[in-house]
Design a protein around this motif. Structure first.
Motif, PDB file in Angstrom:
ATOM      1  N   THR A 167      -7.018  -4.853   4.804  1.00 33.61           N
ATOM      2  CA  THR A 167      -8.367  -4.811   5.374  1.00 33.61           C
ATOM      3  C   THR A 167      -8.725  -3.404   5.823  1.00 33.61           C
ATOM      4  O   THR A 167      -9.835  -2.915   5.561  1.00 33.61           O
ATOM      5  CB  THR A 167      -8.474  -5.783   6.564  1.00 33.61           C
ATOM      6  N   ALA A 168      -7.782  -2.736   6.483  1.00 31.27           N
ATOM      7  CA  ALA A 168      -8.045  -1.389   6.988  1.00 31.27           C
ATOM      8  C   ALA A 168      -8.351  -0.425   5.841  1.00 31.27           C
ATOM      9  O   ALA A 168      -9.311   0.355   5.907  1.00 31.27           O
ATOM     10  CB  ALA A 168      -6.854  -0.895   7.800  1.00 31.27           C
ATOM     11  N   PHE A 169      -7.547  -0.468   4.773  1.00 35.12           N
ATOM     12  CA  PHE A 169      -7.773   0.450   3.654  1.00 35.12           C
ATOM     13  C   PHE A 169      -9.043   0.089   2.880  1.00 35.12           C
ATOM     14  O   PHE A 169      -9.752   0.979   2.404  1.00 35.12           O
ATOM     15  CB  PHE A 169      -6.559   0.459   2.722  1.00 35.12           C
ATOM     16  N   THR A 170      -9.327  -1.191   2.762  1.00 34.12           N
ATOM     17  CA  THR A 170     -10.552  -1.600   2.059  1.00 34.12           C
ATOM     18  C   THR A 170     -11.787  -1.147   2.818  1.00 34.12           C
ATOM     19  O   THR A 170     -12.747  -0.623   2.227  1.00 34.12           O
ATOM     20  CB  THR A 170     -10.580  -3.125   1.873  1.00 34.12           C
ATOM     21  N   LEU A 171     -11.778  -1.322   4.133  1.00 29.32           N
ATOM     22  CA  LEU A 171     -12.905  -0.867   4.944  1.00 29.32           C
ATOM     23  C   LEU A 171     -13.050   0.648   4.913  1.00 29.32           C
ATOM     24  O   LEU A 171     -14.159   1.181   5.047  1.00 29.32           O
ATOM     25  CB  LEU A 171     -12.741  -1.348   6.394  1.00 29.32           C
ATOM     26  N   ALA A 172     -11.928   1.337   4.711  1.00 31.93           N
ATOM     27  CA  ALA A 172     -11.973   2.803   4.619  1.00 31.93           C
ATOM     28  C   ALA A 172     -12.485   3.278   3.266  1.00 31.93           C
ATOM     29  O   ALA A 172     -12.711   4.487   3.077  1.00 31.93           O
ATOM     30  CB  ALA A 172     -10.584   3.383   4.890  1.00 31.93           C
ATOM     31  N   GLY A 173     -12.627   2.347   2.305  1.00 33.80           N
ATOM     32  CA  GLY A 173     -13.211   2.723   1.022  1.00 33.80           C
ATOM     33  C   GLY A 173     -12.245   2.780  -0.139  1.00 33.80           C
ATOM     34  O   GLY A 173     -12.622   3.176  -1.248  1.00 33.80           O
ATOM     35  N   PHE A 174     -10.980   2.341   0.067  1.00 34.02           N
ATOM     36  CA  PHE A 174     -10.001   2.372  -1.024  1.00 34.02           C
ATOM     37  C   PHE A 174      -9.909   0.998  -1.665  1.00 34.02           C
ATOM     38  O   PHE A 174      -9.680  -0.007  -0.985  1.00 34.02           O
ATOM     39  CB  PHE A 174      -8.626   2.793  -0.506  1.00 34.02           C
ATOM     40  N   TYR A 180       0.817  -1.211   0.000  1.00 36.04           N
ATOM     41  CA  TYR A 180       0.000   0.000   0.000  1.00 36.04           C
ATOM     42  C   TYR A 180       0.855   1.268   0.000  1.00 36.04           C
ATOM     43  O   TYR A 180       0.336   2.369   0.079  1.00 36.04           O
ATOM     44  CB  TYR A 180      -0.982  -0.019   1.178  1.00 36.04           C
ATOM     45  N   LEU A 181       2.180   1.075  -0.095  1.00 40.39           N
ATOM     46  CA  LEU A 181       3.084   2.199  -0.330  1.00 40.39           C
ATOM     47  C   LEU A 181       3.417   2.329  -1.810  1.00 40.39           C
ATOM     48  O   LEU A 181       3.592   3.425  -2.323  1.00 40.39           O
ATOM     49  CB  LEU A 181       4.379   2.006   0.470  1.00 40.39           C
ATOM     50  N   SER A 182       3.516   1.186  -2.494  1.00 38.18           N
ATOM     51  CA  SER A 182       3.847   1.202  -3.922  1.00 38.18           C
ATOM     52  C   SER A 182       3.296  -0.052  -4.578  1.00 38.18           C
ATOM     53  O   SER A 182       3.516  -1.159  -4.079  1.00 38.18           O
ATOM     54  CB  SER A 182       5.362   1.265  -4.122  1.00 38.18           C
ATOM     55  N   TYR A 183       2.598   0.119  -5.691  1.00 35.17           N
ATOM     56  CA  TYR A 183       2.024  -1.020  -6.399  1.00 35.17           C
ATOM     57  C   TYR A 183       3.115  -1.991  -6.863  1.00 35.17           C
ATOM     58  O   TYR A 183       2.959  -3.202  -6.776  1.00 35.17           O
ATOM     59  CB  TYR A 183       1.225  -0.546  -7.612  1.00 35.17           C
ATOM     60  N   GLY A 184       4.216  -1.441  -7.351  1.00 34.99           N
ATOM     61  CA  GLY A 184       5.271  -2.275  -7.894  1.00 34.99           C
ATOM     62  C   GLY A 184       5.954  -3.149  -6.869  1.00 34.99           C
ATOM     63  O   GLY A 184       6.591  -4.146  -7.219  1.00 34.99           O
ATOM     64  N   LEU A 185       5.826  -2.793  -5.594  1.00 37.61           N
ATOM     65  CA  LEU A 185       6.518  -3.558  -4.559  1.00 37.61           C
ATOM     66  C   LEU A 185       5.819  -4.873  -4.231  1.00 37.61           C
ATOM     67  O   LEU A 185       6.284  -5.614  -3.365  1.00 37.61           O
ATOM     68  CB  LEU A 185       6.697  -2.712  -3.302  1.00 37.61           C
ATOM     69  N   THR A 186       4.725  -5.174  -4.908  1.00 33.18           N
ATOM     70  CA  THR A 186       4.179  -6.529  -4.794  1.00 33.18           C
ATOM     71  C   THR A 186       5.203  -7.553  -5.272  1.00 33.18           C
ATOM     72  O   THR A 186       5.163  -8.721  -4.872  1.00 33.18           O
ATOM     73  CB  THR A 186       2.886  -6.671  -5.614  1.00 33.18           C
ATOM     74  N   LEU A 187       6.153  -7.102  -6.111  1.00 32.15           N
ATOM     75  CA  LEU A 187       7.194  -8.009  -6.601  1.00 32.15           C
ATOM     76  C   LEU A 187       8.178  -8.412  -5.508  1.00 32.15           C
ATOM     77  O   LEU A 187       8.968  -9.353  -5.702  1.00 32.15           O
ATOM     78  CB  LEU A 187       7.952  -7.362  -7.762  1.00 32.15           C
ATOM     79  N   VAL A 188       8.152  -7.732  -4.378  1.00 30.87           N
ATOM     80  CA  VAL A 188       8.975  -8.165  -3.249  1.00 30.87           C
ATOM     81  C   VAL A 188       8.568  -9.574  -2.823  1.00 30.87           C
ATOM     82  O   VAL A 188       9.329 -10.286  -2.160  1.00 30.87           O
ATOM     83  CB  VAL A 188       8.853  -7.160  -2.077  1.00 30.87           C
ATOM     84  N   ALA A 189       7.380 -10.003  -3.222  1.00 35.11           N
ATOM     85  CA  ALA A 189       6.939 -11.372  -2.928  1.00 35.11           C
ATOM     86  C   ALA A 189       7.920 -12.404  -3.485  1.00 35.11           C
ATOM     87  O   ALA A 189       8.046 -13.497  -2.923  1.00 35.11           O
ATOM     88  CB  ALA A 189       5.542 -11.610  -3.509  1.00 35.11           C
ATOM     89  N   LEU A 190       8.620 -12.081  -4.575  1.00 35.22           N
ATOM     90  CA  LEU A 190       9.611 -13.013  -5.126  1.00 35.22           C
ATOM     91  C   LEU A 190      10.780 -13.189  -4.170  1.00 35.22           C
ATOM     92  O   LEU A 190      11.305 -14.299  -3.997  1.00 35.22           O
ATOM     93  CB  LEU A 190      10.101 -12.520  -6.487  1.00 35.22           C
ATOM     94  N   ILE A 191      11.194 -12.089  -3.533  1.00 33.25           N
ATOM     95  CA  ILE A 191      12.270 -12.185  -2.543  1.00 33.25           C
ATOM     96  C   ILE A 191      11.768 -12.930  -1.315  1.00 33.25           C
ATOM     97  O   ILE A 191      12.481 -13.766  -0.741  1.00 33.25           O
ATOM     98  CB  ILE A 191      12.777 -10.780  -2.171  1.00 33.25           C
TER      99      ILE A 191
END
Length: 459
Positions: A303-310, A261-272
């Motif tokens: 969960t927190a951001f989704t419940l907040a409406g994002f 939730y800081l950067s979309y591209g950092l989902t790739l950290v999942a590879l590390i």
């Protein structure tokens, strides 16, 4: 000269050739079609030779680290080495930033028209701002967000909003936050290498983490802060899978959720992270209870951001549209798909290029002392996972230019490859192999000194 060192120099020479080609081809493209949207390709920078108040300190930190870093890293108690690495890295980042002066180098970096501090007043009602966040991403939408705000999930701007709320408002405090927190990424990488490989390799990595050329863009860029959050998520996971505590797994999951939730591209950290799970001595298969706190922690921020409406996925799809509405739709993929790698050379240095060559050699090597070979193979796999994440980001086409800051969270994990550039010649020999290490450290230090004194970088 031993064959291995000769091959190291060939790898470094190839890296120099890549950067030189990117500069020359980039200048031609920018001079003819002006489609790169950078003034000094492949970097977002302008030619402006200058000195500044940070110059003496930067030179002093560089000399001291080259002269004493390898010896101190070998001899200091571990509990002293980790905070010293953080503190020295922070001094290196601050001194490089102050070459441009306090105002231009730190205080105004995050206040320009495309940056996060431009929207502080629009978060007076945080729940409302989060609910309406996606409605301002596209160009042409009413009150569209500045580029960096639109290009990231709301945890990024919200960080600076919360700093402002606690009395740390303005560009100066924002810059100090990014540098101070960002420098802790070095400690996180160090801890991870020790947990997954061994302490000797971590100690050999420490001086290279301190003098990382990436420091030029870690002062002052919000991506330094993002890199630190991602690095600590990986470090805590490494501690969890190597049997320290299940609590580390929960904390790691929490930070992984924040990272996304800081950067979309950092989902790739999942590879590390996947590499960490594989390399852990016990691993998730051996300790399935790790999954419970890990997944529970991972769910908190989404969960927190989704419940907040994002809506993260909706926002990302809109971002892709916004990206191609702007420079992303004009910048030629055929140039940036390889010129981005030249940017990576500039943020990791020639020593890392040589270290990556040795990383490949470690993975194909079949002989040697079994314990040392196992530790080195583990480190090589960790570095390879980071390289894979970076290459996926490159091929995606969502990172055309500006990767000198965008890829900081991946590039920091390439630096441990430098540990392979020297091996102690005798057990307990702290000085064995220090000469080539100092030569490589000198090359690492000279690169950012030249960059920050000859160019005015965008971050």
């Amino acid at each position: 000269m031993p064959r291995g060192r000769r091959l190291d120099l060939y790898a470094a020479g190839a890296a120099v050739l890549l950067v030189t080609t990117a500069v020359l081809v980039g200048r031609h493209i920018q001079g003819t079609s002006r489609t790169l949207f950078v003034n000094w390709p492949p970097l977002m920078a302008s030619w402006e030779p200058h000195l500044g108040p940070g110059t003496p300190m930067a030179v002093l930190v560089a000399i001291a680290t080259v002269a004493y870093g390898p010896g101190l890293a070998a001899r200091l108690p571990w509990r002293a080495l980790v905070p010293l690495t953080w503190g020295t890295a922070m001094a290196w980042i601050y001194s490089l930033a102050l070459i441009d002066g306090w105002h231009r180098g730190i205080a105004v970096r995050l206040t320009t028209r495309q940056e996060y501090l431009q929207v502080i007043d629009r978060f007076q009602d945080i729940p409302a701002a989060l609910r309406g966040f996606t409605g301002h991403i596209l160009l042409g939408s009413p009150g569209h967000w500045p580029a960096h705000v639109a290009g990231h999930p709301p945890a990024a701007p919200l960080t600076f909003v919360l700093l402002d709320r606690v009395g740390l408002g303005g560009g100066g405090w924002a810059g100090v936050w990014c540098v101070t927190v960002g420098a802790t990424a070095c400690a996180a990488v160090l801890i991870t290498v020790r947990a997954l490989a061994d302490e000797d390799l971590a100690r050999r990595t420490a001086p290279f983490l301190v003098l990382a050329p990436a420091a030029v863009w870690m002062g002052t860029s919000a991506d330094a802060y993002f890199a630190a959050v991602a690095a600590w998520a990986v470090a805590l996971l490494a501690l969890a899978v190597t049997g320290r505590s299940l609590w580390w797994a929960g904390a790691s999951g929490l930070l992984f959720g924040l990272t996304c939730y800081l950067s979309y591209g950092l989902t790739l950290v999942a590879l590390i992270a996947a590499a960490v799970l594989v390399l852990g001595r016990h691993g998730v298969r051996g300790r399935p209870a790790l999954l419970v706190p890990l997944l529970a922690g991972l769910a908190v921020v989404p969960t927190a951001f989704t419940l907040a409406g994002f809506n993260w996925w909706e926002a990302y799809q809109l971002l892709v549209t916004r990206y191609y509405q702007g420079a992303g739709g004009v910048r030629p993929y055929g140039y940036w798909v390889w010129a981005n790698l030249a940017c990576t050379v500039l943020i990791t240095g020639l020593a890392t290029a040589a270290g990556l060559r040795r990383t490949g050699a470690v993975l194909v090597r079949r002989r040697g002392d079994a314990p040392a070979r196992t530790a080195e193979t583990r480190l090589a796999l960790l570095v390879s996972a980071a390289l894979l994440a970076l290459l996926v980001a490159d091929l995606s086409g969502m990172s055309k230019a500006e990767t000198e800051r965008i890829w900081l969270p991946f590039a920091l994990w390439l630096l441990p490859a430098c540990a392979f550039l020297t091996r102690p010649q005798a057990p307990g020999s702290a000085r064995a192999g220090e000469t080539p290490v100092r030569a490589w450290l000198t090359a690492q230090a000279l690169l950012p000194l030249l960059l920050n004194h000859l160019l005015l970088t965008g971050w």
